[in-house]
Design an enzyme around this catalytic site. Structure first.
Site, mmCIF file in Angstrom:
data_model
loop_
_atom_site.group_PDB
_atom_site.id
_atom_site.type_symbol
_atom_site.label_atom_id
_atom_site.label_comp_id
_atom_site.label_asym_id
_atom_site.label_seq_id
_atom_site.Cartn_x
_atom_site.Cartn_y
_atom_site.Cartn_z
ATOM 1 N N GLY A 141 0.786 -1.227 0.000
ATOM 2 C CA GLY A 141 0.000 0.000 0.000
ATOM 3 C C GLY A 141 0.816 1.273 0.000
ATOM 4 N N SER A 142 0.378 2.233 0.807
ATOM 5 C CA SER A 142 0.868 3.607 0.707
ATOM 6 C C SER A 142 2.343 3.781 0.997
ATOM 7 C CB SER A 142 0.060 4.520 1.636
ATOM 8 O OG SER A 142 -1.265 4.663 1.160
#
Length: 393
Positions: A183-184
């Site tokens: 993810g981020s």
């Protein structure tokens, strides 16, 4: 008892207390002999790195971790004795004898720092307790050399008591042998590519509508909200998915894929540890805009935590990724004249080349370091000398 054998083992691995008691009995024909076995004086500290040795009654075999990877080097060679026996089963003193003494295995010196390892395991335990999670793992890397100073996964085990474990998954090291859509935490990679390509600067702005549409698919920010005009700095500060997509589209698919590969995703790091996997960036082979858009914020591609840590370490090292250092080449020097005027750190007598990988240009490194590093330290830090002695032969 074997009729042809005058020597019979009654018990193994008895305690010192039992041995002392048996000695007091002074039983005729009963002898005690010492045997060497692998023990781990630090208990569970670094257990996931070291692994353990399994004794099957005949020989010791390394299982998991360094014990497995360097099993042959640590094993050494077993000695043997061949001679002649008389009618009573005793060795003939003047008979033919062949003696090959045992050879101990080699020393393996790791780059792991005991204090860093202890603090890493302590921190993971606190995080696990606070978040009431089932597992946690982490790695600490020295960016300038690629040395791993700490590597751990919880829950763990005591290698002295490995046979008591019912859950064999505690023997694995997910930092190396498991892949995730992280993810981020991937956003600094996308931003580094954009900065190095010159398509964005820290103060470059875009208008965040809160979502980006690809056909029937819609990508939204984590909260689904629009933030209106935002800078690239704010993209990382607020972890905006739309901002990562914006940068990726400016970089372009071909160049974005090149950066992903140069940062080491989709290939093994080469760590001397068993069962390392390569991750999976096959989605990018489709050439679909949607796949590249989701990859810009770390979804749709699977990477190992070690790959991610190495990539972020490359940013911390000014855009140069150091291959994992050989801990047995502790003597190092700095060679002048490497790309961009940067000193190259490597084993004596070698020149810059296969040990390092320049991912961003020298000019780009200055900008990347000033802009991306503080965001990594501030937001993404919580993202989703140990010696291994030889075995006596």
């Amino acid at each position: 008892k074997k009729s042809s054998d005058t020597y019979e083992i009654i018990a193994k691995n008895i305690s010192d207390e039992d041995a002392d008691f048996i000695k007091t009995l002074s039983l005729e024909g009963l002898n005690l002999s010492r045997d060497s076995r692998r023990i781990y004086p630090n208990g569970g500290l670094g257990a996931g790195i070291i692994g353990f040795v399994n004794f099957d009654g005949q020989k010791e075999t390394g299982e998991y971790g360094i014990e497995k990877y360097y099993n042959d080097e640590l094993m050494g060679e077993t000695g043997f004795f061949e001679g002649e026996q008389g009618a009573g089963g005793y060795w003939v003193a003047l008979g033919k004898r062949i003696l090959n003494p045992p050879v101990n295995g080699s020393d393996i010196v790791l780059t792991v720092d005991r204090n860093v390892q202890f603090k890493l395991e302590e921190t993971l335990a606190l995080i696990l307790k606070k978040l009431e999670g089932e597992s946690a793992s982490g790695v600490v890397i020295e960016p300038e050399t690629g040395r791993i100073l700490g590597l751990a996964a919880l829950p763990s085990f005591d290698p002295n008591e490995y046979s008591k474990e019912k859950n064999y998954s505690v023997f694995r090291m997910p930092v190396v042998d498991s892949q995730f859509e992280l993810g981020s935490v991937f956003k600094p990679i996308t931003m580094a590519a954009g900065l190095n390509e010159g398509v964005v600067k820290p103060d470059t702005t875009y208008f965040d509508t809160g979502s980006v549409k690809f056909g029937s698919y819609v990508i939204k920010n984590f909260d689904g909200k629009s933030n209106k005009t935002q800078t690239m700095t704010q993209v990382l500060e607020k972890s905006l998915n739309t901002g990562a997509v914006y940068v990726e589209r400016l970089v372009g698919q071909e160049r974005f894929l090149e950066y992903v590969q140069r940062f080491g995703f989709g290939e093994k790091t080469g760590i001397d540890f068993p069962n390392e996997i390569s991750g999976n960036i096959a989605n990018l082979e489709s050439g679909r805009d949607l796949e590249y858009a989701t990859a810009s914020f770390g979804q749709g591609i699977a990477v190992t935590p070690l790959q991610m840590a190495m990539a972020l370490a490359a940013i911390a090292n000014g855009g140069v990724m150091m291959y994992l250092a050989d801990s047995n080449q502790l003597q190092e020097l700095r060679l002048k004249g490497s790309p961009g005027g940067r000193d190259y750190i490597g084993p004596a007598g070698q020149t810059p080349g296969p040990q390092d990988r320049e991912i961003v240009s020298f000019d780009g490194r200055v900008l990347v370091l000033k802009f991306v590093d503080p965001e990594i330290d501030g937001r993404y830090g919580t993202g989703v000398f140990v010696r291994c002695a030889p075995r006596a032969a």
